[in-house]
Write a protein that holds these residues in place. Structure first.
Motif, PDB file in Angstrom:
ATOM      1  N   PRO A 150       0.830  -1.213   0.000  1.00 48.90           N
ATOM      2  CA  PRO A 150       0.000   0.000   0.000  1.00 48.90           C
ATOM      3  C   PRO A 150       0.865   1.265   0.000  1.00 48.90           C
ATOM      4  O   PRO A 150       1.957   1.284   0.581  1.00 48.90           O
ATOM      5  CB  PRO A 150      -0.808  -0.114   1.300  1.00 48.90           C
ATOM      6  CG  PRO A 150      -0.746  -1.564   1.664  1.00 48.90           C
ATOM      7  CD  PRO A 150       0.571  -2.060   1.176  1.00 48.90           C
ATOM      8  N   ALA A 151       0.371   2.303  -0.634  1.00 47.04           N
ATOM      9  CA  ALA A 151       1.079   3.585  -0.639  1.00 47.04           C
ATOM     10  C   ALA A 151       1.035   4.199   0.751  1.00 47.04           C
ATOM     11  O   ALA A 151       0.029   4.096   1.450  1.00 47.04           O
ATOM     12  CB  ALA A 151       0.438   4.535  -1.645  1.00 47.04           C
ATOM     13  N   PRO A 152       2.112   4.841   1.199  1.00 37.59           N
ATOM     14  CA  PRO A 152       2.106   5.483   2.510  1.00 37.59           C
ATOM     15  C   PRO A 152       1.114   6.642   2.545  1.00 37.59           C
ATOM     16  O   PRO A 152       0.819   7.258   1.522  1.00 37.59           O
ATOM     17  CB  PRO A 152       3.546   5.967   2.676  1.00 37.59           C
ATOM     18  CG  PRO A 152       4.094   6.060   1.293  1.00 37.59           C
ATOM     19  CD  PRO A 152       3.407   4.990   0.509  1.00 37.59           C
ATOM     20  N   GLU A 153       0.612   6.938   3.708  1.00 40.35           N
ATOM     21  CA  GLU A 153      -0.342   8.031   3.877  1.00 40.35           C
ATOM     22  C   GLU A 153       0.355   9.385   3.713  1.00 40.35           C
ATOM     23  O   GLU A 153       1.522   9.548   4.058  1.00 40.35           O
ATOM     24  CB  GLU A 153      -0.974   7.966   5.268  1.00 40.35           C
ATOM     25  CG  GLU A 153      -1.838   6.739   5.505  1.00 40.35           C
ATOM     26  CD  GLU A 153      -3.155   6.812   4.746  1.00 40.35           C
ATOM     27  OE1 GLU A 153      -3.577   7.942   4.413  1.00 40.35           O
ATOM     28  OE2 GLU A 153      -3.746   5.750   4.491  1.00 40.35           O
ATOM     29  N   GLY A 154      -0.372  10.338   3.153  1.00 42.00           N
ATOM     30  CA  GLY A 154       0.098  11.720   3.167  1.00 42.00           C
ATOM     31  C   GLY A 154       1.038  12.128   2.062  1.00 42.00           C
ATOM     32  O   GLY A 154       1.568  13.249   2.081  1.00 42.00           O
TER      33      GLY A 154
END
Length: 251
Positions: A150-154
């Motif tokens: 998953p892509a990191p948040e923010g």
């Protein structure tokens, strides 16, 4: 952000055009064509991960454009401004060993992500390409697809079109275009926050269904206004048909 203003203006006008009218394939004077060299470090014995390398290339491209040396009055400003005022063409090349060390001496910005390294060099006329760059291969190396999770948040996510095939070099150029367009359109607060993260981004491959939901080719203005999604359309010089959307950048 001053140096990116012409790009913001061009993309802003594209938001109001039908999809069929947005590709620009007009002739150019070969003596005046400018490009940003993007050098990808691909060592034979220890090749980098594909996703990490693309993320490094995407970050390096925008980091150079928004470097203080590219600001008005800076030593890079004239070259960067002349390039941004036309097509934001990039030429990705691979390097290893002594050749990688050699390009570190040329003006540019190197970014490392998870051990993968890419260097964006100061753009200029292709006919003036430095010898250290001209001797590097443009094609011939490929990296296998990986599973980055998953892509990191923010951080902005750069979504690669799942319906087309791009070489590592082509994809590196396209994600570099994406970060530039995104930065050109962001408001000052969001751009400052991204700068504080070192222009970190995530590159991911969506499913066809996810891509279709994100890619509003018939209404790009709404896609930007409601979902902060921008699209990169390829001019069709290499690998991809003119007008193809190669990357969607979402902040």
């Amino acid at each position: 952000m001053t140096v990116l203003r012409p790009l913001a203006a061009r993309y802003g006008s594209w938001l109001n055009l039908p999809a069929a009218d947005t590709a620009d394939t007009s002739d150019e004077d070969s003596e005046r064509v400018r490009a940003m060299p993007v050098i990808l470090r691909i060592e034979r014995a220890t090749p980098p991960g594909r996703t990490a390398l693309l993320e490094a290339a995407a970050t390096a491209a925008i980091a150079l454009c928004l470097d203080e040396r590219a600001a008005p009055g800076g030593e890079w400003h004239e070259e960067v401004a002349c390039w941004v005022d036309g097509r934001i063409r990039k030429v990705a090349r691979r390097a290893r060993g002594a050749h990688w060390a050699a390009v570190q001496r040329l003006p540019g910005v190197t970014v490392e992500v998870a051990g993968a390294q890419a260097r964006a060099l100061l753009p200029g006329r292709i006919v003036d390409t430095p010898r250290e760059v001209g001797r590097l291969q443009i094609s011939g190396s490929e990296l296998p697809a990986d599973e980055p999770g998953p892509a990191p948040e923010g951080v902005p996510v750069l979504w690669l079109n799942p319906g087309i095939t791009m070489s590592v070099g082509k994809a590196a150029a396209q994600v570099g275009h994406a970060t530039m367009i995104l930065a050109a359109l962001l408001d000052a607060a969001r751009l400052a926050r991204w700068a504080g993260q070192g222009y970190r981004c995530a590159v991911r491959a969506p499913t066809p269904g996810e891509w279709a939901e994100l890619c509003s080719v018939d209404d790009p203005a709404t896609a930007w206004r409601e979902r902060s999604v921008v699209a990169v359309r390829d001019a069709g010089f290499t690998e991809i048909a003119p007008g193809t959307i190669t990357v969607l950048a979402q902040y």
